[in-house]
Motif scaffolding. Structure first.
Motif, PDB file in Angstrom:
ATOM      1  N   GLY A  20       0.701  -1.375   0.350  1.00  0.00           N
ATOM      2  CA  GLY A  20      -0.023  -0.163  -0.051  1.00  0.00           C
ATOM      3  C   GLY A  20       0.817   1.156   0.372  1.00  0.00           C
ATOM      4  N   LEU A  21       2.444   0.998   0.149  1.00  0.00           N
ATOM      5  CA  LEU A  21       3.055   2.887   0.519  1.00  0.00           C
ATOM      6  C   LEU A  21       4.005   2.217   0.971  1.00  0.00           C
ATOM      7  CD1 LEU A  21       3.027   5.546   0.619  1.00  0.00           C
ATOM      8  CD2 LEU A  21       3.340   4.766   3.662  1.00  0.00           C
ATOM      9  N   ILE A  22       4.878   2.901  -0.116  1.00  0.00           N
ATOM     10  CA  ILE A  22       6.724   2.465  -0.306  1.00  0.00           C
ATOM     11  C   ILE A  22       7.398   3.749   0.036  1.00  0.00           C
ATOM     12  CG2 ILE A  22       8.553   2.166  -1.788  1.00  0.00           C
ATOM     13  CD1 ILE A  22       6.948   0.587  -3.726  1.00  0.00           C
ATOM     14  N   THR A  23       7.924   4.202   1.902  1.00  0.00           N
ATOM     15  CA  THR A  23       8.446   5.167   1.643  1.00  0.00           C
ATOM     16  C   THR A  23      10.053   5.134   1.470  1.00  0.00           C
ATOM     17  OG1 THR A  23       9.108   4.539   4.115  1.00  0.00           O
ATOM     18  CG2 THR A  23       6.855   5.613   3.536  1.00  0.00           C
ATOM     19  N   PHE A  24      10.387   6.014   1.285  1.00  0.00           N
ATOM     20  CA  PHE A  24      12.232   5.923   1.911  1.00  0.00           C
ATOM     21  C   PHE A  24      12.894   7.423   2.280  1.00  0.00           C
ATOM     22  CE2 PHE A  24      10.653   7.862  -2.353  1.00  0.00           C
ATOM     23  CZ  PHE A  24      12.055   8.700  -3.334  1.00  0.00           C
ATOM     24  N   TYR A  25      14.562   7.058   2.150  1.00  0.00           N
ATOM     25  CA  TYR A  25      14.281   8.442   2.944  1.00  0.00           C
ATOM     26  C   TYR A  25      15.302   9.376   1.805  1.00  0.00           C
ATOM     27  CZ  TYR A  25      12.695   8.645   7.661  1.00  0.00           C
ATOM     28  OH  TYR A  25      12.193   8.190   8.329  1.00  0.00           O
TER      29      TYR A  25
END
Length: 475
Positions: free
Chosen positions: A316-321
């Motif tokens: 549902g979601l891919i996060t990265f910095y």
């Protein structure tokens, strides 16, 4: 002795963007300790391809992703490379097969009957290769190990065939290796000084092996080689490791309970086994020409991948910095522009890229980005998610110089948020409410029109008008 220990984990297993196999959630082992050759070798761990619920092959077969077959092609003595094919292939016409009994043991067995050295059978009973677990083909073992009597006969036959070579000590003083010097340093010329070895199976088929299939190179003396076949202690099991199948395509046809062997150059076979993204007609296999150039794979038939079936994760979601060497005050007016560049580099719609949060420290900025599903979807398709993650891992996100130096790290995937009862049924409730309101307004309008029509049919009488006497009624 070597050992390995670790823990079991569960995650998404993907075989790359070019693979036709969809990503799958699978159970796997994660090592945290190795000893012996497992620790010192160049390879980093072992991939379990045997029988059992934890085997990656069994997991893919159980989910219907591949047929119950796989193939391995092992590199040679001087040439690396190789390939692994999950699923069935069209076997070359001259592939040699041996029966494999899955009920005999948890290992891959073959029904070895005889071993020939320089064309002569070793003076052994076929029963010598049938002790305990029988003859086991184990890709996780480096060398070959024979029962005591079989090893003695094999060693004597080899030494009689190489009497012109000088026997020398092995590279490691801790082992009593049998080594010979005086041969060519070119492994392709070994057949001029060392004999051929054949393995004959119960069905009469024969696998011919070159010297590289039973020798390993002496690490301290040029042109010297050592036997890669050893005595298996007092264990009557015959164990054939990876050395026996160098430059050999091995097909583990578990569905038909047989194992196939085909001598070939494994450093080049991947080009022939490569599956393009646009399917093309498969070449035919010729019985009269060299099958090295004619073999082509045939994957097990399957339907297009689906991402809503049990066992396939929904992302549902891919996060990265992202850290940038730019003050956030200078960066803030250009966030929308930055999001557009990121969407282009990750091949997603700009509406899917959203700023989650940010922190500022001196002249640097740290931004946490989120990649959301397309507006019409509840989750990101696995193929798209794997492509996004690959681009992040391989640093394939390139920004204009105006954003300074930057770094991407710490990506994470999250499942779609659990929807509340109201979220799951809100569309139905709102739709029903709208329908009821419309029906109510329509009913009110019809009632109003009916009342107007009824009033128009009644005769109007002024208050002070005379009433006819015949209409007066007594009280």
């Amino acid at each position: 002795m070597s050992s390995s220990s670790g823990v079991l984990g569960e995650d998404i297993v993907s075989f790359g963007n070019q693979s036709e196999l969809p990503p799958q959630r699978a159970v796997f082992g994660c090592e945290n300790m190795e000893t012996g050759d497992l620790y010192s070798q160049h390879a980093d761990g072992i991939m379990g391809l045997g029988h059992g619920d934890l085997s990656i092959v069994d997991q893919l077969v159980d989910k219907g992703v591949i047929s119950d077959s796989f193939s391995l092609c092992y590199g040679g003595m001087d040439v690396g490379g190789g390939a692994m094919v999950l699923g069935g292939i069209i076997p070359p016409s001259d592939m040699v097969f041996a029966r494999s009994d899955p009920d005999r043991s948890p290992y891959y067995n073959i029904d070895l009957k005889e071993i020939h050295v320089a064309g002569k059978a070793l003076p052994l009973s076929p029963k010598v290769f049938d002790g305990k677990h029988g003859t086991v083909l184990d890709s996780g073992t480096t060398y070959a190990y024979l029962p005591e009597s079989a090893f003695a006969a094999f060693k004597d036959a080899i030494m009689k065939s190489v009497h012109s070579l000088k026997q020398i000590k092995g590279p490691d003083p801790n082992y009593n290796d049998i080594c010979f010097s005086g041969s060519s340093s070119d492994s392709s010329q070994l057949s001029k000084t060392f004999p051929s070895v054949d393995m004959v199976f119960n069905n009469g088929q024969k696998l011919s092996m070159s010297p590289e299939n039973y020798l390993f190179r002496h690490s301290k003396v040029r042109g010297a080689y050592c036997l890669g076949v050893f005595q298996n202690g007092k264990d009557p099991t015959t164990l054939l490791g990876g050395i026996v199948v160098r430059n050999t395509l091995v097909t583990y046809d578990r569905e038909h309970e047989k194992i196939g062997f085909w001598k070939t150059d494994c450093s080049k076979i991947w080009e022939r086994l490569h599956i393009s993204t646009s399917p093309a007609p498969l070449p035919t296999i010729s019985n009269t020409t060299n099958t090295t150039t004619d073999m082509a794979p045939r994957l097990a038939p399957r339907e297009p991948p689906r991402y809503d079936i049990p066992g396939v994760i929904k992302i549902g979601l891919i996060t990265f910095y992202m850290s940038l060497s730019v003050k956030y005050s200078d960066l803030k007016p250009h966030i929308s522009e930055l999001a557009k560049f990121i969407s282009e580099e990750l091949a997603v719609n700009v509406s899917q890229v959203r700023l989650m949060n940010f922190t500022s420290k001196g002249n640097d900025s740290l931004i946490r980005w989120g990649i959301f599903p397309p507006q019409s979807d509840d989750y990101i398709a696995n193929a798209s998610a794997m492509d996004i993650i690959a681009r992040l891992n391989e640093n394939r996100v390139h920004l204009p110089d105006s954003f300074g130096s930057y770094k991407l790290f710490k990506w994470k995937i999250e499942p779609p948020p659990e929807r509340t009862w109201w979220q799951q049924h809100s569309v139905t409730i709102v739709s029903t409410s709208v329908v009821l309101i419309v029906l109510g307004l329509l009913a009110s309008g019809l009632w109003f029109l009916w009342r107007r029509r009824e009033q128009s049919l009644v005769t109007y009488k002024p208050v002070d008008s005379a009433v006819p006497e015949q209409e007066l009624q007594p009280i």
